[in-house]
Design an enzyme around this catalytic site. Structure first.
Site, mmCIF file in Angstrom:
data_model
loop_
_atom_site.group_PDB
_atom_site.id
_atom_site.type_symbol
_atom_site.label_atom_id
_atom_site.label_comp_id
_atom_site.label_asym_id
_atom_site.label_seq_id
_atom_site.Cartn_x
_atom_site.Cartn_y
_atom_site.Cartn_z
ATOM 1 N N HIS A 89 0.816 -1.218 0.000
ATOM 2 C CA HIS A 89 0.000 0.000 0.000
ATOM 3 C C HIS A 89 0.852 1.272 0.000
ATOM 4 C CE1 HIS A 89 -4.382 -0.490 0.579
ATOM 5 N NE2 HIS A 89 -4.345 0.806 0.425
ATOM 6 N N ARG A 128 9.643 14.399 12.519
ATOM 7 C CA ARG A 128 9.563 15.385 11.440
ATOM 8 C C ARG A 128 8.337 16.292 11.556
ATOM 9 N NH1 ARG A 128 12.585 11.371 10.398
ATOM 10 N NH2 ARG A 128 14.280 11.423 8.897
HETATM 11 C C1 DLZ Z 1 -5.253 3.017 3.047
HETATM 12 C C2 DLZ Z 1 -4.123 3.865 3.557
HETATM 13 C C3 DLZ Z 1 -2.993 3.253 4.128
HETATM 14 C C4 DLZ Z 1 -2.841 1.782 4.262
HETATM 15 N N1 DLZ Z 1 -1.990 3.992 4.618
HETATM 16 C C5 DLZ Z 1 -2.063 5.346 4.542
HETATM 17 C C6 DLZ Z 1 -1.023 6.144 5.046
HETATM 18 O O1 DLZ Z 1 -0.033 5.673 5.622
HETATM 19 N N2 DLZ Z 1 -1.154 7.505 4.916
HETATM 20 C C7 DLZ Z 1 -2.241 8.097 4.316
HETATM 21 O O2 DLZ Z 1 -2.292 9.326 4.217
HETATM 22 N N3 DLZ Z 1 -3.237 7.331 3.843
HETATM 23 C C8 DLZ Z 1 -3.188 5.999 3.942
HETATM 24 N N4 DLZ Z 1 -4.207 5.235 3.476
HETATM 25 C C9 DLZ Z 1 -5.434 5.915 2.966
HETATM 26 C C10 DLZ Z 1 -5.338 6.354 1.506
HETATM 27 O O3 DLZ Z 1 -4.522 7.496 1.348
HETATM 28 C C11 DLZ Z 1 -6.752 6.705 0.989
HETATM 29 O O4 DLZ Z 1 -7.348 7.668 1.815
HETATM 30 C C12 DLZ Z 1 -7.662 5.476 0.944
HETATM 31 O O5 DLZ Z 1 -7.064 4.440 0.200
HETATM 32 C C13 DLZ Z 1 -9.033 5.826 0.302
HETATM 33 O O6 DLZ Z 1 -8.872 6.272 -1.051
#
Ligand code: DLZ
Length: 163
Positions: A89, A128
């Site tokens: 991811h 950070r």
């Molecule tokens: C799903 C997801 C994951 C696993 N990790 C993060 C992250 O570390 N930081 C972040 O800003 N967003 C994460 N997301 C959410 C995705 O950015 C997004 O909001 C979802 O996949 C819905 O489109």
């Protein structure tokens, strides 16, 4: 004699947008604090700052693009936090987010700064986002200030060359 241009970090009456991801809010709230504080230090009035909250980093590029297309902002500051997990991811979202922000900036000509942390663990992220000179939200805001004042200088130079 060579002509040198650089931004000043002291914009007059320009508006800035901040897009901040809610995912890892305990980190991104620190980035937002750093960005707002850097804008205030540069003399940007609070009423000239628009803050848009989005679910995660993946939602930043489209939001930044729409804000830039509105032509209301001299620059868009993008804040988020991606922490590497056990799956792919992280890689997908980090690549999509950074490419998307760059594409939005080049498509619109509105500068966008990249205050999206991509860290291996939470400690690196928290470090950070802590208050102080190392805050990456503040760093992104200062880059946006500089670019926001540089772009008009280049545009004026282009106009002069066309005359
Ligand atoms: C799903 C997801 C994951 C696993 N990790 C993060 C992250 O570390 N930081 C972040 O800003 N967003 C994460 N997301 C959410 C995705 O950015 C997004 O909001 C979802 O996949 C819905 O489109």
């Amino acid at each position: 004699m060579a002509q040198e241009l650089q931004g000043s970090r002291h914009p007059d009456g320009t508006r800035f947008a901040i897009v901040v991801a809610r995912f890892n809010d305990h980190v991104t709230s620190g980035l937002l604090r750093g960005a707002r504080s850097a804008l205030a230090d540069a003399g940007v009035r609070d009423e000239d700052v628009t803050i848009v909250h989005v679910p995660g980093a993946f939602e930043i590029p489209l939001t930044a693009l729409r804000l830039a297309e509105s032509r209301r902002y001299a620059a868009v500051i993008c804040l988020g936090c991606l922490i590497k997990g056990d799956t792919m991811h992280f890689e997908y979202i980090a690549t999509a987010t950074s490419n998307g922000i760059m594409d939005a900036a080049t498509a619109t000509g509105v500068p966008m700064s990249f205050g999206v942390l991509t860290t291996l663990d939470e400690d690196q992220a928290l470090m950070r986002a802590a208050d102080g000179p190392g805050n990456k939200g503040g760093e992104a805001a200062r880059a946006a200030l500089e670019m926001a004042t540089l772009m008009p200088q280049i545009a004026r130079g282009n106009e002069r060359m066309q005359k």
